[in-house]
Design an enzyme around this catalytic site. Structure first.
Site, PDB file in Angstrom:
ATOM      1  N   ARG A   1       8.080  79.335  56.189  1.00 46.77           N
ATOM      2  CA  ARG A   1       8.807  78.635  55.023  1.00 46.77           C
ATOM      3  C   ARG A   1       9.507  79.780  54.582  1.00 46.77           C
ATOM      4  O   ARG A   1       8.933  80.707  53.896  1.00 46.77           O
ATOM      5  CB  ARG A   1       8.939  77.727  54.465  1.00 46.77           C
TER       6      ARG A   1
ATOM      7  N   LYS B   1      -4.547  77.665  49.904  1.00 45.79           N
ATOM      8  CA  LYS B   1      -4.486  77.517  51.018  1.00 45.79           C
ATOM      9  C   LYS B   1      -5.212  77.568  52.167  1.00 45.79           C
ATOM     10  O   LYS B   1      -5.427  78.627  52.922  1.00 45.79           O
ATOM     11  CB  LYS B   1      -2.653  78.526  51.096  1.00 45.79           C
TER      12      LYS B   1
ATOM     13  N   ARG C   1       2.494  72.579  37.679  1.00 46.84           N
ATOM     14  CA  ARG C   1       3.541  73.688  36.147  1.00 46.84           C
ATOM     15  C   ARG C   1       2.029  73.939  35.462  1.00 46.84           C
ATOM     16  O   ARG C   1       0.647  73.078  35.370  1.00 46.84           O
ATOM     17  CB  ARG C   1       3.716  72.269  34.933  1.00 46.84           C
TER      18      ARG C   1
END
Length: 326
Positions: A124, A189, A324
């Protein structure tokens, strides 16, 4: 690149894929080319991060050997009747581009493209998807939807659910989904999704689902890669068949696409919620160059992310989200 040259290189790769020594003389004789030409091909294979050993008196050996994609093996557990066209490339720009080019020449449906190596694999927002030749799964599926693009907003999320199903069948039980297109394990990932489409605003719409899965361990540091990664074999602790995994992924994606066509994203929402990595977490949304902090409350029935930002629930349909940092 010359077609004959590429064919010769693939034949050498195929012969070396068993991980055994093959003399330059034997390779040259089988391919009908000179030993000097064999050496040039070996040098090219090393450029793809393949570890080819040259030993005097023994010849060339690929260490470790690799399992190349095999259409017959893939179709054994993924019936050919469910796939209109299956193409396997040793090297291409990107599997998505192959199908997008096919779309430009007419409609596509149930088309599958696999590649051992992508020169320009994409994620992306223009990011790269890099994978050493023969070490991962780079595939794309082309599908025709009669509806408008608006109905496909949750499709990348449903694709993630399909990938989770396929990975669970290999023994990976702790994978999670990060909105809108990542499969993670412990924050690393494992797989990514890139959805592209072509069509009219009112439909029909041709969709290309691009999927990249890390199967074998990659170098700890690699140019263009910032996000921590993991791979299937590291997680399982043993080697697996890339053909079996590719077949399982294709099968689950075809099932998912058919179900999405009939029921939309709502059919996948409960499974998404089960695997949602961001649910209930403080996260940062990067949108239009601005960082916005909020709490994630899952996704809605169309696949939009729901974030509590300054006491208000906002519906997010685009942007990058990350947890975060404490």
């Amino acid at each position: 690149m010359n077609t004959d040259y590429m064919h010769q290189r693939f034949q050498i790769l195929k012969l070396l894929s068993d991980g055994k020594f093959h003399s330059g003389e034997q390779l040259a004789k089988k391919l009908g080319i000179s030993r000097a030409a064999i050496w040039k091909h070996i040098q090219t294979l090393q450029d793809y991060q393949l570890d080819v050993h040259a030993v005097t008196g023994k010849g060339y050996r690929l260490s470790p050997g690799i399992e190349l994609f095999d259409a017959e093996k893939i179709l054994e557990s993924c019936p050919e009747s469910e796939i209109q066209d299956l193409q396997i490339f040793t090297e291409t720009t990107s599997t998505n581009e192959i199908i997008l080019d096919q779309i430009s020449h007419g409609s596509i449906h149930r088309h599958v493209v696999l590649a051992e190596y992508q020169e320009s694999g994409r994620g992306r927002r223009g990011r790269y998807w890099l994978s050493r030749l023969g070490s991962g799964i780079c595939l794309s599926v082309g599908w025709r939807f009669e509806g408008s693009p608006e109905t496909l907003m949750g499709l990348s999320l449903a694709t993630g659910v399909g990938l989770i199903r396929a990975l669970e069948k290999t023994g990976i039980q702790n994978a999670g989904l990060k909105w809108p297109n990542d499969v993670l394990v412990d924050g690393r990932k494992l797989a990514g999704i890139l959805l592209e489409m072509r069509g009219e605003s009112a439909g029909p719409c041709n969709v290309v689902l691009g999927v990249g899965i890390n199967v074998q361990r990659m170098p700890a540091r690699q140019e263009g890669i910032e996000q921590p990664r993991t791979d299937v074999e590291t997680l399982l602790g043993h080697k697996i068949s890339r053909n079996e995994l590719a077949s399982g992924v294709i099968k689950e994606l075809l099932i998912m696409l058919q179900r999405y066509q009939e029921h939309g994203f709502t059919a996948f929402l409960p499974e998404w919620n089960t695997h949602d990595c961001l649910l209930g977490q403080q996260a940062v949304l990067l949108r239009a160059g601005e960082e916005i902090t909020g709490t994630v409350h899952g996704v809605d029935q169309q696949g939009a992310l729901l974030m509590d930002i300054n006491g208000q629930t906002e519906r997010v349909i685009s942007g990058d989200v990350s947890l975060r940092k404490a």
